[in-house]
Design a protein around this motif. Structure first.
Motif: not given
Length: 234
Positions: A8-12, A39-43, A148-150, A156-161
């Protein structure tokens, strides 16, 4: 198929235009910066809860003679009910001024009839009045903040596409802001469209409901406590 935070980060980074797709690779420092921004965005979603499309059904037992219940990571409650045996009862939601500013008798423990929710650090507190007199199962429909995520965590275990696509566009915009450059106007339009759709994916229920002492749909009252303990004729 797994979709990691690294992907996700690479594509962003590519979407932001800061890293040239096919011409450059995302460096270790950019990956670290991207994870911090993600993680700031998720917060921030814990504040901007309209853009959290997921409601969760959560249940916990009431505690006799206890009014306050802290729920970790909870950022908004839409409905609250309790069970007395096999019968589920609704409770009336009150705003903060109604709940804390109205007159009441504080030493009654019986069926809870109303509730309010107050955000605080790390979650929020659900308040019940009357104080429960037994361990009734309390059931809420609520939104919970994202954790926060690693970097190699499978998102995909938490968010849909569709939500991952929103996070990609939102993170790319964050990256542009961090570097002081303008986000691509066409990408900005797509992000705004996605945000608009997300806000109406799971909107709050704003239907007006009136309560009356003369109707069976009213909150639990002193008469219920003294005569029927919540049971009413149909």
């Amino acid at each position: 198929m797994a979709y990691t935070a690294r992907q996700l980060i690479t594509r962003a980074w590519y979407l932001s235009g800061i890293v040239g797709r096919g011409l450059q690779s995302v460096t270790g420092d950019q990956l670290t910066d991207g994870l911090n921004l993600l993680n700031s965005l998720l917060d921030w979603k814990a504040v901007e809860i309209d853009l959290i499309p997921y409601y969760t059904y959560f249940e916990f037992p009431a505690i006799a003679n206890t009014e306050e219940y802290f729920i970790p990571n909870c950022v908004g409650v839409e409905t609250a009910t309790f069970n007395d045996g096999v019968v589920r009862y609704s409770m009336t939601p009150l705003n903060r001024a109604q709940y804390f500013g109205s007159g009441r008798v504080d030493n009654i423990s019986t069926l809870p009839g109303s509730w309010t929710f107050n955000r605080s650090k790390g979650g929020g507190t659900l308040y019940l009045y009357f104080k429960p007199d037994a361990a009734y199962p309390i059931k809420i429909m609520a939104k919970f903040a994202f954790t926060n995520v690693g970097v190699d965590e499978d998102l995909t275990t938490v968010y849909d596409g569709s939500y991952l696509e929103y996070l990609r566009y939102a993170l790319a915009q964050y990256m542009c802001s961090e570097y002081g450059i303008i986000f691509n106007p066409q990408s900005e339009k797509i992000l705004n469209k996605i945000q608009h759709e997300l806000m109406y994916e799971s909107p709050p229920d704003l239907i007006l409901r009136k309560s009356s002492m003369l109707t069976t749909g009213s909150p639990i009252s002193y008469a219920d406590i003294s005569l029927g303990k919540g049971w009413r004729p149909s």
